[in-house]
Design a protein around this motif. Sequence first.
Motif, PDB file in Angstrom:
ATOM      1  N   ARG A   1       9.393  10.463  13.056  1.00 35.31           N
ATOM      2  CA  ARG A   1       9.961   9.272  12.589  1.00 35.31           C
ATOM      3  C   ARG A   1      10.185   9.577  11.382  1.00 35.31           C
ATOM      4  O   ARG A   1       9.767  10.485  10.510  1.00 35.31           O
ATOM      5  CB  ARG A   1       8.583   8.483  12.559  1.00 35.31           C
ATOM      6  CG  ARG A   1       8.215   7.647  13.822  1.00 35.31           C
ATOM      7  CD  ARG A   1       7.151   6.720  13.664  1.00 35.31           C
ATOM      8  NE  ARG A   1       6.938   5.759  15.009  1.00 35.31           N
ATOM      9  CZ  ARG A   1       7.519   4.882  15.221  1.00 35.31           C
ATOM     10  NH1 ARG A   1       8.190   4.151  14.341  1.00 35.31           N
ATOM     11  NH2 ARG A   1       7.231   4.055  16.389  1.00 35.31           N
ATOM     12  N   ALA A   2      11.087   8.835  10.708  1.00 37.63           N
ATOM     13  CA  ALA A   2      11.441   8.394   9.424  1.00 37.63           C
ATOM     14  C   ALA A   2      11.212   7.082   9.015  1.00 37.63           C
ATOM     15  O   ALA A   2      11.729   6.343   9.606  1.00 37.63           O
ATOM     16  CB  ALA A   2      12.948   9.117   8.872  1.00 37.63           C
ATOM     17  N   THR A   3      10.609   6.724   7.929  1.00 35.66           N
ATOM     18  CA  THR A   3      10.257   5.445   7.647  1.00 35.66           C
ATOM     19  C   THR A   3      11.025   5.112   5.997  1.00 35.66           C
ATOM     20  O   THR A   3      10.885   3.821   5.717  1.00 35.66           O
ATOM     21  CB  THR A   3       8.855   5.133   7.564  1.00 35.66           C
ATOM     22  OG1 THR A   3       8.258   6.126   6.773  1.00 35.66           O
ATOM     23  CG2 THR A   3       8.066   5.244   8.892  1.00 35.66           C
ATOM     24  N   GLY A   4      11.610   6.029   5.341  1.00 36.32           N
ATOM     25  CA  GLY A   4      12.281   5.908   4.199  1.00 36.32           C
ATOM     26  C   GLY A   4      11.505   5.219   2.962  1.00 36.32           C
ATOM     27  O   GLY A   4      11.888   4.436   2.243  1.00 36.32           O
ATOM     28  N   ASP A   5      10.453   5.278   2.947  1.00 35.72           N
ATOM     29  CA  ASP A   5       9.199   5.057   1.939  1.00 35.72           C
ATOM     30  C   ASP A   5       8.774   5.970   0.784  1.00 35.72           C
ATOM     31  O   ASP A   5       7.580   5.685   0.408  1.00 35.72           O
ATOM     32  CB  ASP A   5       8.271   3.882   2.771  1.00 35.72           C
ATOM     33  CG  ASP A   5       7.337   4.834   3.418  1.00 35.72           C
ATOM     34  OD1 ASP A   5       7.525   5.986   3.664  1.00 35.72           O
ATOM     35  OD2 ASP A   5       6.679   4.059   4.225  1.00 35.72           O
ATOM     36  N   GLY A   6       9.446   7.068   0.820  1.00 38.02           N
ATOM     37  CA  GLY A   6       8.961   7.923  -0.100  1.00 38.02           C
ATOM     38  C   GLY A   6       7.797   9.121   0.477  1.00 38.02           C
ATOM     39  O   GLY A   6       7.072   9.652  -0.465  1.00 38.02           O
TER      40      GLY A   6
ATOM     41  N   PHE B   1       0.798  -1.237   0.050  1.00 37.31           N
ATOM     42  CA  PHE B   1      -0.028   0.210  -0.034  1.00 37.31           C
ATOM     43  C   PHE B   1       0.756   1.379   0.000  1.00 37.31           C
ATOM     44  O   PHE B   1       0.500   2.217  -0.348  1.00 37.31           O
ATOM     45  CB  PHE B   1      -0.815  -0.261   1.091  1.00 37.31           C
ATOM     46  CG  PHE B   1      -0.021   0.089   2.546  1.00 37.31           C
ATOM     47  CD1 PHE B   1       0.213   1.348   3.150  1.00 37.31           C
ATOM     48  CD2 PHE B   1       0.269  -0.888   2.976  1.00 37.31           C
ATOM     49  CE1 PHE B   1       0.847   1.495   4.272  1.00 37.31           C
ATOM     50  CE2 PHE B   1       0.812  -1.045   4.271  1.00 37.31           C
ATOM     51  CZ  PHE B   1       1.157   0.332   5.038  1.00 37.31           C
ATOM     52  N   THR B   2       2.065   0.988   0.468  1.00 38.81           N
ATOM     53  CA  THR B   2       2.972   2.411   0.675  1.00 38.81           C
ATOM     54  C   THR B   2       3.505   2.562  -0.937  1.00 38.81           C
ATOM     55  O   THR B   2       3.786   3.928  -1.260  1.00 38.81           O
ATOM     56  CB  THR B   2       4.256   1.952   1.227  1.00 38.81           C
ATOM     57  OG1 THR B   2       4.902   1.046   0.806  1.00 38.81           O
ATOM     58  CG2 THR B   2       3.915   1.731   2.722  1.00 38.81           C
ATOM     59  N   GLU B   3       3.150   1.700  -1.886  1.00 36.89           N
ATOM     60  CA  GLU B   3       3.469   2.201  -3.400  1.00 36.89           C
ATOM     61  C   GLU B   3       2.312   2.247  -4.144  1.00 36.89           C
ATOM     62  O   GLU B   3       2.292   2.286  -5.442  1.00 36.89           O
ATOM     63  CB  GLU B   3       4.166   0.709  -3.801  1.00 36.89           C
ATOM     64  CG  GLU B   3       5.700   0.553  -3.198  1.00 36.89           C
ATOM     65  CD  GLU B   3       6.084  -0.826  -3.204  1.00 36.89           C
ATOM     66  OE1 GLU B   3       5.681  -1.615  -3.736  1.00 36.89           O
ATOM     67  OE2 GLU B   3       7.353  -0.801  -2.956  1.00 36.89           O
ATOM     68  N   GLY B   4       1.276   2.419  -3.453  1.00 32.66           N
ATOM     69  CA  GLY B   4      -0.060   2.493  -4.382  1.00 32.66           C
ATOM     70  C   GLY B   4      -0.795   1.123  -4.465  1.00 32.66           C
ATOM     71  O   GLY B   4      -1.834   1.075  -5.303  1.00 32.66           O
ATOM     72  N   GLY B   5      -0.295   0.090  -4.071  1.00 34.78           N
ATOM     73  CA  GLY B   5      -0.996  -1.377  -4.272  1.00 34.78           C
ATOM     74  C   GLY B   5      -2.148  -1.468  -3.398  1.00 34.78           C
ATOM     75  O   GLY B   5      -2.165  -0.836  -2.393  1.00 34.78           O
TER      76      GLY B   5
ATOM     77  N   ILE C   1      17.403  -5.443   2.505  1.00 33.67           N
ATOM     78  CA  ILE C   1      17.584  -4.666   3.582  1.00 33.67           C
ATOM     79  C   ILE C   1      16.728  -3.515   3.514  1.00 33.67           C
ATOM     80  O   ILE C   1      16.839  -2.555   2.549  1.00 33.67           O
ATOM     81  CB  ILE C   1      19.066  -4.553   3.694  1.00 33.67           C
ATOM     82  CG1 ILE C   1      19.866  -5.783   3.892  1.00 33.67           C
ATOM     83  CG2 ILE C   1      19.152  -3.405   5.081  1.00 33.67           C
ATOM     84  CD1 ILE C   1      19.498  -6.578   4.823  1.00 33.67           C
ATOM     85  N   ARG C   2      15.995  -3.016   4.664  1.00 31.39           N
ATOM     86  CA  ARG C   2      15.091  -1.962   4.713  1.00 31.39           C
ATOM     87  C   ARG C   2      15.073  -1.261   5.924  1.00 31.39           C
ATOM     88  O   ARG C   2      15.520  -1.815   6.991  1.00 31.39           O
ATOM     89  CB  ARG C   2      13.533  -2.426   4.548  1.00 31.39           C
ATOM     90  CG  ARG C   2      13.345  -3.011   3.164  1.00 31.39           C
ATOM     91  CD  ARG C   2      13.372  -2.421   1.902  1.00 31.39           C
ATOM     92  NE  ARG C   2      13.107  -3.358   0.783  1.00 31.39           N
ATOM     93  CZ  ARG C   2      13.539  -2.461  -0.563  1.00 31.39           C
ATOM     94  NH1 ARG C   2      13.649  -1.117  -0.617  1.00 31.39           N
ATOM     95  NH2 ARG C   2      13.485  -3.229  -1.600  1.00 31.39           N
ATOM     96  N   LEU C   3      14.896   0.113   5.899  1.00 30.31           N
ATOM     97  CA  LEU C   3      14.845   0.945   6.913  1.00 30.31           C
ATOM     98  C   LEU C   3      13.482   0.441   7.610  1.00 30.31           C
ATOM     99  O   LEU C   3      12.369   1.022   6.969  1.00 30.31           O
ATOM    100  CB  LEU C   3      14.858   2.207   6.603  1.00 30.31           C
ATOM    101  CG  LEU C   3      14.702   3.324   7.866  1.00 30.31           C
ATOM    102  CD1 LEU C   3      15.798   3.190   8.815  1.00 30.31           C
ATOM    103  CD2 LEU C   3      14.703   4.685   7.461  1.00 30.31           C
ATOM    104  N   GLY C   4      13.359   0.154   9.020  1.00 35.06           N
ATOM    105  CA  GLY C   4      12.185   0.061   9.348  1.00 35.06           C
ATOM    106  C   GLY C   4      11.821   1.257  10.004  1.00 35.06           C
ATOM    107  O   GLY C   4      10.667   1.881   9.807  1.00 35.06           O
TER     108      GLY C   4
END
Length: 411
Positions: free
Chosen positions: A89-94, A48-52, A65-68
């Motif tokens: 917070r920063a979540t690194g997902d745009g 859903f963070t990518e529009g899915g 490897i991802r930023l939690g």
Amino acid sequence: MRLSCLALAISTWTLSQSAFAQDSAGSHEITAQIDVRAVAVDSPLDSFTEGGTGQLRFGRDDDGIRLGAVLIDAAGELIDTVRYNVTARATGDGDQNPIDLTEAYLEWRPYPSSSLRWKTRVGAFYAPISLENRTVGWDSLYSISSSAINTWLGEELRTIGLETSLTALGATAGRNFDVSVVGAAYAWNDPAGILMFQRGWGIHDRQTALFGELPRPIIMDPTVPNIEFFDEVDHRIGYYAGLEAKISGRHVLRALHYDNRGDTSKQDAREPTWLTRFDAFGARFELPHAITAISQYMQGDTAIGPSDDGRGLIIVDFYSWFVLLSQQYGPHRITARYDRMETETVRNAQYFDSHQDADAWTAAYLFDLNDHCQLAAEAIQLSGSLRQRAEVGLPASATERLLQLAFRYKY
């Protein structure tokens, strides 16, 4: 992850350490935490963070490897009876801001003159519903991802207003339990319900920032591709009211009614008003052998569009419940949780048929290496149908599986 997001978050974290060093002798505290994960995904869907229409945080192309999250939390006393709390917070997902606030409020606790205790909060904060999100930054104490109920609270709901509570202490009356009543008035929550309407319940740990946005899972208006969750459209005040009993200082029972009093005939340039109401109930019991049992239930509805009766042109009912068992022994904690989720359009499904029928299993293991470092592992399987996927040409039924291995450093 975006490098600008990570760079800004780490630079802010570094500055925070200096502030912590300066303030450590006083009544102020800054907590900083970074969470880095190895992620393995088995899913046919985009997140859903990518529009899915995926209902987990990470989708089919997100292995690796991802930023939690990068978390910074500042709290302390302004005067003896007034405290502040600010969380970023920063979540690194745009998201539109590389680092953003999730909570920021003042809390007033006047000196008691009897067995009654008052507490008032003003600002932006979470309503007192969750029984599992108990650590700094409103994270779960028991797993990486929250239950479906508390995931949704983190996604779409924030109290931006004023809350006051009154607690009657039982000890002064010879009782082994305290009773509290709480009430709040708030604004800037008119879009609440849109994600439930379009994507249904999800399970993850991502909290929407106060100035954050998300892509729409199903584009209904191509001129407005993102959801802005905290907005004031109809200029009406929402409210919630609740009751809590705390038994022997350990066991907790809660009930709360929520109503944003949205006027579904109102709309601004970005978003219509949603009328969202629900009842939430929960219990947490601390059992022998360091076992914690939690169960929560939520049922309500959300509506959109003008109608003669003011209830909304399209109405979607929703409910969810979960049961969680967790045992801690020394630095180890093992948790298992089952979630049940459902949504159903009950008025004018011919315009938009929102229907979800799903359940999920979550297993988690947390290991505190020391006071600063934690290892966490979590496995989730979420299975079921989401009729909205047909709107974008996908099969309604899907099974999503996610394995996360996280390293968390906190200072």
